[in-house]
Structure formats: structure tokens, C-alpha cells
Design a protein around this motif. Sequence first.
Motif, PDB file in Angstrom:
ATOM      1  N   ILE A 166     -53.285  31.975 127.001  1.00 21.99           N
ATOM      2  CA  ILE A 166     -52.496  33.203 126.877  1.00 21.99           C
ATOM      3  C   ILE A 166     -51.038  32.942 127.240  1.00 21.99           C
ATOM      4  O   ILE A 166     -50.122  33.437 126.566  1.00 21.99           O
ATOM      5  CB  ILE A 166     -53.108  34.320 127.766  1.00 21.99           C
ATOM      6  CG1 ILE A 166     -54.442  34.768 127.172  1.00 21.99           C
ATOM      7  CG2 ILE A 166     -52.149  35.500 127.877  1.00 21.99           C
ATOM      8  CD1 ILE A 166     -55.210  35.720 128.051  1.00 21.99           C
ATOM      9  N   THR A 170     -47.949  33.398 124.631  1.00 23.08           N
ATOM     10  CA  THR A 170     -46.867  34.305 125.003  1.00 23.08           C
ATOM     11  C   THR A 170     -45.513  33.592 124.922  1.00 23.08           C
ATOM     12  O   THR A 170     -44.535  34.149 124.428  1.00 23.08           O
ATOM     13  CB  THR A 170     -47.080  34.862 126.421  1.00 23.08           C
ATOM     14  OG1 THR A 170     -48.350  35.485 126.475  1.00 23.08           O
ATOM     15  CG2 THR A 170     -46.009  35.875 126.779  1.00 23.08           C
ATOM     16  N   ASN A 173     -44.465  33.040 121.201  1.00 25.41           N
ATOM     17  CA  ASN A 173     -44.100  34.253 120.457  1.00 25.41           C
ATOM     18  C   ASN A 173     -42.731  34.803 120.854  1.00 25.41           C
ATOM     19  O   ASN A 173     -42.218  35.681 120.193  1.00 25.41           O
ATOM     20  CB  ASN A 173     -45.153  35.342 120.642  1.00 25.41           C
ATOM     21  CG  ASN A 173     -46.417  35.023 119.887  1.00 25.41           C
ATOM     22  OD1 ASN A 173     -46.399  34.230 118.947  1.00 25.41           O
ATOM     23  ND2 ASN A 173     -47.532  35.617 120.298  1.00 25.41           N
ATOM     24  N   LYS A 174     -42.139  34.326 121.909  1.00 25.65           N
ATOM     25  CA  LYS A 174     -40.807  34.818 122.317  1.00 25.65           C
ATOM     26  C   LYS A 174     -39.756  34.125 121.596  1.00 25.65           C
ATOM     27  O   LYS A 174     -39.247  33.554 120.977  1.00 25.65           O
ATOM     28  CB  LYS A 174     -40.613  34.632 123.816  1.00 25.65           C
ATOM     29  CG  LYS A 174     -41.387  35.664 124.590  1.00 25.65           C
ATOM     30  CD  LYS A 174     -40.963  35.636 126.018  1.00 25.65           C
ATOM     31  CE  LYS A 174     -41.655  36.772 126.749  1.00 25.65           C
ATOM     32  NZ  LYS A 174     -41.190  36.997 128.041  1.00 25.65           N
TER      33      LYS A 174
END
Length: 174
Positions: A166, A170, A173-174
Motif C-alpha cells: 500500500i 501510494t 500514484n503521487k
Amino acid sequence: MKLFPRILIIFIGFQSIVFSQVKDYELGSQWTGTTRTNIYGGFYDYSDPEAVNMNISVWGFVAYPGRYVVPEYTSVVDLLSFVGGPSDASNLDELRIYRIENNKEIMIPFSYNDLMWEQGLEGKYKKIPTLKPSDILVVPGEPRMYFLDWFYIGLSVFSALISLIILVITIQNK
């Protein structure tokens, strides 16, 4: 504003009174009925005032290892009962008694089966040791892992991996 320091002083005063009344336990043994036990160390007294008593130490995978004062007629089975029995991690096929005779340390190996099936043993293989003063009974063993232990370890690793995945997703995806 002046009320708070007064309440604080009263509170501290009451605490000192309460803490001064806490029972102070003495080190050493405590008498409980006919036996003397020490909850801070491993000293247990099962002595018989009508018999000769001896000190025996029990080490290893038992419920209550320590030093025991027992009558001379105590058997190894009785001693194992006094210590609360062997733990589930003990190896009862390799029990040992360490003894000093003639300034030499000797080891007497035996099995729990020898104790339980004493009548079935025959001849020179019958090795039921008797306890003598200052003997040390050693109950060897090793910690065992059961399914639930492995499950908890696996669950912890799985949870850490999921958290790591995760975190990576995360960050990407930024």
C-alpha cells in the motif's frame, strides 16, 4: 489561582499517607500452612518434621523450578509433582540427575517411562534413581511452536507486506 497549589499539596500529602501503609514484603520465605514458599525466588519447603529432610534443586522445563526441601523418602515422581509437573515443551525421555559423589560429578540419565512403568522394567536396564541430598534434577526441553504460533507469525508478516505494498502504491500514484 491560590486554590490549585493547596489542592496539590493536599493531594501529595494523601499520597504519602497511602504509600506509607503499603505492606513491605520481606525477602526470604513465607509460611503458608504447613509449607514454606518464597514467591520472589525458587525456594519451596515440603519438609516433614518427623523425617530427615534434604535440599533438591529442580531446573529446566517445569512449572516451578527452584530449590526444594523434601523428606528423604521423596521419589522422583513425587518431586515432579511438587514442581507443578513438566511443561509442554519438556523432553521427558532425557531426564537427568546431577550428583556429586567422591568429589566427582556424575550424571544419572533416565526416562519418565522408566518412572511410570517401573514394574515392567527388568534386569540390568532398571534405572530408577533415588534422590540424595544436594541432587539437581534437570528436565530438558525446547520451546515448541504450534499451529497458532505459526499462524500469528504468518499473519504478522502478511500484514507487514500488505502495508508495504500500500505504501509503494501510494508513493507511485503521487
